[in-house]
Design an enzyme around this catalytic site. Structure first.
Site, PDB file in Angstrom:
ATOM      1  N   LEU A 150      -6.513  -8.028   1.196  1.00 41.25           N
ATOM      2  CA  LEU A 150      -6.807  -9.284   2.057  1.00 41.25           C
ATOM      3  C   LEU A 150      -7.123  -8.751   3.379  1.00 41.25           C
ATOM      4  O   LEU A 150      -6.699  -7.655   3.703  1.00 41.25           O
ATOM      5  CB  LEU A 150      -5.759 -10.191   1.938  1.00 41.25           C
ATOM      6  CG  LEU A 150      -4.496  -9.951   2.385  1.00 41.25           C
ATOM      7  CD1 LEU A 150      -4.212 -10.016   3.994  1.00 41.25           C
ATOM      8  CD2 LEU A 150      -3.330 -10.985   1.877  1.00 41.25           C
TER       9      LEU A 150
ATOM     10  N   CYS B 231      -2.174  -1.773   9.126  1.00 45.74           N
ATOM     11  CA  CYS B 231      -2.768  -1.255   7.989  1.00 45.74           C
ATOM     12  C   CYS B 231      -3.626   0.225   8.087  1.00 45.74           C
ATOM     13  O   CYS B 231      -2.806   1.298   8.008  1.00 45.74           O
ATOM     14  CB  CYS B 231      -3.645  -2.025   6.976  1.00 45.74           C
ATOM     15  SG  CYS B 231      -2.648  -3.268   6.363  1.00 45.74           S
TER      16      CYS B 231
ATOM     17  N   GLU C 206      -6.496 -10.106   7.555  1.00 47.34           N
ATOM     18  CA  GLU C 206      -5.758 -10.891   8.078  1.00 47.34           C
ATOM     19  C   GLU C 206      -6.738 -11.596   8.871  1.00 47.34           C
ATOM     20  O   GLU C 206      -7.865 -10.939   9.281  1.00 47.34           O
ATOM     21  CB  GLU C 206      -4.963 -10.167   9.310  1.00 47.34           C
ATOM     22  CG  GLU C 206      -3.475  -9.536   8.429  1.00 47.34           C
ATOM     23  CD  GLU C 206      -2.741  -9.021   9.513  1.00 47.34           C
ATOM     24  OE1 GLU C 206      -2.792  -9.247  10.520  1.00 47.34           O
ATOM     25  OE2 GLU C 206      -2.027  -7.920   8.989  1.00 47.34           O
TER      26      GLU C 206
ATOM     27  N   LEU D  44     -20.036  -1.254  11.624  1.00 53.68           N
ATOM     28  CA  LEU D  44     -20.537  -0.480  12.326  1.00 53.68           C
ATOM     29  C   LEU D  44     -20.766  -0.921  13.956  1.00 53.68           C
ATOM     30  O   LEU D  44     -21.578  -0.528  14.513  1.00 53.68           O
ATOM     31  CB  LEU D  44     -21.985   0.009  11.777  1.00 53.68           C
ATOM     32  CG  LEU D  44     -22.197   0.924  10.658  1.00 53.68           C
ATOM     33  CD1 LEU D  44     -23.635   1.157  10.436  1.00 53.68           C
ATOM     34  CD2 LEU D  44     -21.380   2.246  10.900  1.00 53.68           C
TER      35      LEU D  44
ATOM     36  N   THR E 102       0.741  -1.199  -0.131  1.00 55.55           N
ATOM     37  CA  THR E 102       0.040   0.323   0.194  1.00 55.55           C
ATOM     38  C   THR E 102       0.772   1.089   0.010  1.00 55.55           C
ATOM     39  O   THR E 102       1.950   1.540   0.939  1.00 55.55           O
ATOM     40  CB  THR E 102      -0.867   0.060   1.284  1.00 55.55           C
ATOM     41  OG1 THR E 102      -1.467  -1.331   1.254  1.00 55.55           O
ATOM     42  CG2 THR E 102      -1.883   1.389   1.329  1.00 55.55           C
TER      43      THR E 102
ATOM     44  N   ARG F 252       0.361  -4.975  15.833  1.00 53.68           N
ATOM     45  CA  ARG F 252       1.063  -3.805  15.654  1.00 53.68           C
ATOM     46  C   ARG F 252      -0.388  -2.995  15.774  1.00 53.68           C
ATOM     47  O   ARG F 252      -1.310  -3.177  15.255  1.00 53.68           O
ATOM     48  CB  ARG F 252       1.296  -3.663  13.826  1.00 53.68           C
ATOM     49  CG  ARG F 252       2.576  -4.559  13.607  1.00 53.68           C
ATOM     50  CD  ARG F 252       2.867  -4.752  12.177  1.00 53.68           C
ATOM     51  NE  ARG F 252       1.852  -5.389  11.500  1.00 53.68           N
ATOM     52  CZ  ARG F 252       1.925  -5.725  10.085  1.00 53.68           C
ATOM     53  NH1 ARG F 252       2.695  -5.215   9.565  1.00 53.68           N
ATOM     54  NH2 ARG F 252       1.125  -6.473   9.626  1.00 53.68           N
TER      55      ARG F 252
HETATM   56  P1  NAD Z   1       5.443  -7.083   6.979  1.00 55.26           P
HETATM   57  O1  NAD Z   1       5.913  -6.284   7.836  1.00 55.26           O
HETATM   58  O2  NAD Z   1       4.741  -8.351   7.716  1.00 55.26           O
HETATM   59  O3  NAD Z   1       6.063  -7.874   5.828  1.00 55.26           O
HETATM   60  C1  NAD Z   1       7.060  -6.911   5.025  1.00 55.26           C
HETATM   61  C2  NAD Z   1       8.273  -8.105   4.736  1.00 55.26           C
HETATM   62  O4  NAD Z   1       8.825  -7.264   3.779  1.00 55.26           O
HETATM   63  C3  NAD Z   1       9.216  -8.404   5.784  1.00 55.26           C
HETATM   64  O5  NAD Z   1       9.245  -9.746   6.013  1.00 55.26           O
HETATM   65  C4  NAD Z   1      10.415  -7.774   5.755  1.00 55.26           C
HETATM   66  O6  NAD Z   1      11.486  -8.476   6.172  1.00 55.26           O
HETATM   67  C5  NAD Z   1      10.410  -7.741   3.904  1.00 55.26           C
HETATM   68  N1  NAD Z   1      11.308  -6.760   3.333  1.00 55.26           N
HETATM   69  C6  NAD Z   1      11.523  -5.760   3.705  1.00 55.26           C
HETATM   70  N2  NAD Z   1      12.493  -5.174   2.644  1.00 55.26           N
HETATM   71  C7  NAD Z   1      12.715  -6.129   1.592  1.00 55.26           C
HETATM   72  C8  NAD Z   1      13.414  -6.301   0.559  1.00 55.26           C
HETATM   73  N3  NAD Z   1      14.036  -5.350  -0.002  1.00 55.26           N
HETATM   74  N4  NAD Z   1      13.416  -7.580  -0.171  1.00 55.26           N
HETATM   75  C9  NAD Z   1      12.599  -8.464   0.292  1.00 55.26           C
HETATM   76  N5  NAD Z   1      11.870  -8.461   1.365  1.00 55.26           N
HETATM   77  C10 NAD Z   1      11.863  -7.139   2.211  1.00 55.26           C
HETATM   78  O7  NAD Z   1       4.205  -6.513   6.396  1.00 55.26           O
HETATM   79  P2  NAD Z   1       2.728  -6.674   5.646  1.00 55.26           P
HETATM   80  O8  NAD Z   1       1.647  -6.482   6.871  1.00 55.26           O
HETATM   81  O9  NAD Z   1       2.947  -7.974   4.863  1.00 55.26           O
HETATM   82  O10 NAD Z   1       2.384  -5.321   4.678  1.00 55.26           O
HETATM   83  C11 NAD Z   1       3.229  -5.483   3.542  1.00 55.26           C
HETATM   84  C12 NAD Z   1       2.519  -4.328   2.616  1.00 55.26           C
HETATM   85  O11 NAD Z   1       1.201  -5.019   2.196  1.00 55.26           O
HETATM   86  C13 NAD Z   1       2.326  -2.880   3.365  1.00 55.26           C
HETATM   87  O12 NAD Z   1       2.412  -2.096   2.409  1.00 55.26           O
HETATM   88  C14 NAD Z   1       0.814  -3.124   3.679  1.00 55.26           C
HETATM   89  O13 NAD Z   1       0.274  -2.006   3.986  1.00 55.26           O
HETATM   90  C15 NAD Z   1       0.258  -4.038   2.708  1.00 55.26           C
HETATM   91  N6  NAD Z   1      -1.016  -4.622   3.029  1.00 55.26           N
HETATM   92  C16 NAD Z   1      -0.996  -5.493   4.145  1.00 55.26           C
HETATM   93  C17 NAD Z   1      -2.226  -6.239   4.532  1.00 55.26           C
HETATM   94  C18 NAD Z   1      -2.188  -6.845   5.499  1.00 55.26           C
HETATM   95  O14 NAD Z   1      -3.108  -7.376   6.183  1.00 55.26           O
HETATM   96  N7  NAD Z   1      -1.030  -7.318   6.335  1.00 55.26           N
HETATM   97  C19 NAD Z   1      -3.196  -6.178   3.617  1.00 55.26           C
HETATM   98  C20 NAD Z   1      -3.225  -5.357   2.696  1.00 55.26           C
HETATM   99  C21 NAD Z   1      -2.157  -4.694   2.196  1.00 55.26           C
END
Ligand code: NAD
Length: 437
Positions: free
Chosen positions: A150, A264, A152, A254, A121, A334
């Protein structure tokens, strides 16, 4: 297809495993060696229903590997970026350094004609900046943005059966070709009739943050009204049911309570306001600041209820906190409202005993000063007050009679409005909900 997924956290690990389940050959890449070691052994590094089975079957079929060596991803047709975009310390803006680093790494290994797809995002305008970076480093490689929706706790199902697919692509033939590559990745979902919306890059980025801003606003709206309901002696749950029957409003999101958290919504609405400021339109999203303030206040309201219920002070009182993860069916702590409430009560001198089916390990890492009990019954022992803050089924289904045999006093705060107040009061409890009479 051969697909790589850069970033194997909550989003990326599920995406990688799901892509393998769809029949693609998947290389999951992360910079965290311990994560890669665990995932390579088929072990999920976080709690997500259904993920362990998906990981194991992908690995056993030889379709899914995890590595820290980016060169192993060189043959991929499509590279997904799923790295974190956390809030920058001391600022509301998103920290894009991981996204830029991932793009740079991929540009160094991607084969000509391959496609990089952002799933993280990001603030609107990020993809355009990355396209420029790519033009310098790997002009034969394309970029598209395919935001992820998605939830969680339902991540596997949401990834395999998304409610919509959004592709942001560049203009012209290249964009058409990129969309076709994404169609091939998501062939199963498309065959099942999943709606697909193809846009420019900026719109795709904005779709995601707008969706989260809308959801956050809906939650803060009902929480703000719940404060009025509380002082006016009205019932926010009945009110939500009544307005939710209006199809234009809808009942979902709601539920008044302790508010939203997680990795997020909070950071996404802040990053959205920061980006609006950068674009010279800060006032257009100024209301999101209030959405955030209302949300934070909910945590405070729960603490104030606790102080009031215990006669003006929680000092030296034993408080059982049911739930530490930011939502049920997840171990993600988080920006967890539950953990925030626990920490605030501890700060006021309470003996806090927190429990959670899955989140204790993560919570303990962030807040080792709290006492944790894996068993809910152990957490309840001799409690002066019980606070239900994360609505896991096992807390929703607590028996008021049995619970009262374990605690010292009969005070309960239902910070998610999931218990039946009449039933708990009838069994001898002093029940306090959020915006409930
Ligand atoms: P997270 O912190 O769980 O995972 C991020 C991962 O990226 C970590 O394992 C980290 O080690 C890895 N990483 C960092 N730099 C890297 C690199 N250069 N190469 C390879 N790996 C690297 O975060 P998340 O919750 O999975 O979220 C990731 C993105 O997805 C964010 O932008 C978040 O807003 C978006 N998102 C998350 C969700 C959710 O439910 N968690 C849903 C939709 C969108």
């Amino acid at each position: 297809m051969i697909v790589s997924v850069f970033g194997c956290g909550y989003l990326g690990a599920v995406h990688a495993a799901a892509m393998a389940d769809l029949g693609h050959t998947v290389i999951g890449v992360d910079i965290d060696e311990s994560k890669i070691e665990a995932l390579s052994a088929g072990a999920a590094t976080f709690f997500e229903p259904g993920l362990p089975d998906l990981l194991k079957s992908g690995i056993e079929r030889g379709r899914l590997v995890f590595t820290t060596d980016i060169r192993e991803a060189a043959d991929a047709d499509v590279h997904f970026i799923a790295v974190g975009t956390p809030q920058t310390p001391g600022s509301y803006a998103a920290d894009l350094s991981y996204v830029r680093a991932a793009l740079t790494a991929i540009a160094g290994i991607a084969k000509p004609g391959s496609l990089i797809v952002g799933k993280s995002t990001v603030p609107v305008g990020t993809a355009a900046e990355l396209v420029e970076m790519l033009e310098d480093r790997a002009p034969d490689v394309s970029l598209a943005w395919n935001p992820e929706f998605l939830r969680e706790g339902f991540a596997v199902k949401d990834t395999l059966e998304p409610d919509r697919l959004v592709y942001g692509v560049v203009a012209g033939d290249r964009g058409v070709r990129d969309a076709a590559a994404l169609d091939a990745v998501y062939a199963d979902a498309l065959a099942a009739g999943t709606p697909r919306i193809i846009t420019d890059l900026a719109t795709a980025e904005l779709v995601k943050v707008s969706a989260n801003a809308f959801l956050a606003t809906k939650i803060s709206f009902i929480n703000a009204v719940s404060e009025i309901a509380e002082v006016a002696g009205a019932d926010i749950t009945a009110l939500a049911d009544a307005i939710g029957h209006d199809a234009r409003i809808g009942r979902k999101f709601l539920n008044a309570g302790v508010g939203f958290g997680g990795g997020c919504l909070p950071k996404d609405i802040r990053a959205f306001t920061a980006r609006a400021e950068e674009l010279g339109r800060g006032s257009s999203l100024a209301f999101l600041h209030e959405v955030d303030v209302i949300n934070q206040r909910q945590r405070q309201r729960v603490v104030e209820h606790a102080v009031r219920l215990l006669g003006g002070s929680v000092n030296d009182r034993r408080i059982a906190i049911l739930g530490v993860s930011f939502k049920p069916n997840s171990d993600d702590v988080r920006d967890s409202p539950a953990l925030d409430v626990a920490v605030q009560l501890k700060g006021l001198g309470a003996h806090v005993i927190a429990t959670d089916p899955e989140g204790i390990e993560n919570a303990c890492r962030r807040h080792p000063q709290l006492t944790y009990e894996p068993s809910v019954n152990d957490a309840l022992v001799d409690a002066d007050l019980v606070v239900l803050v994360t609505e896991w089924d096992e807390y929703r289904n607590l028996d008021p009679v049995e619970t009262l045999k374990i605690t010292r006093m009969n005070n309960i705060i239902d910070a998610r409005n999931v218990l039946d107040p009449a039933n708990w009061r009838e069994k001898g409890w002093t029940y306090v909900g959020i915006g409930r009479p």
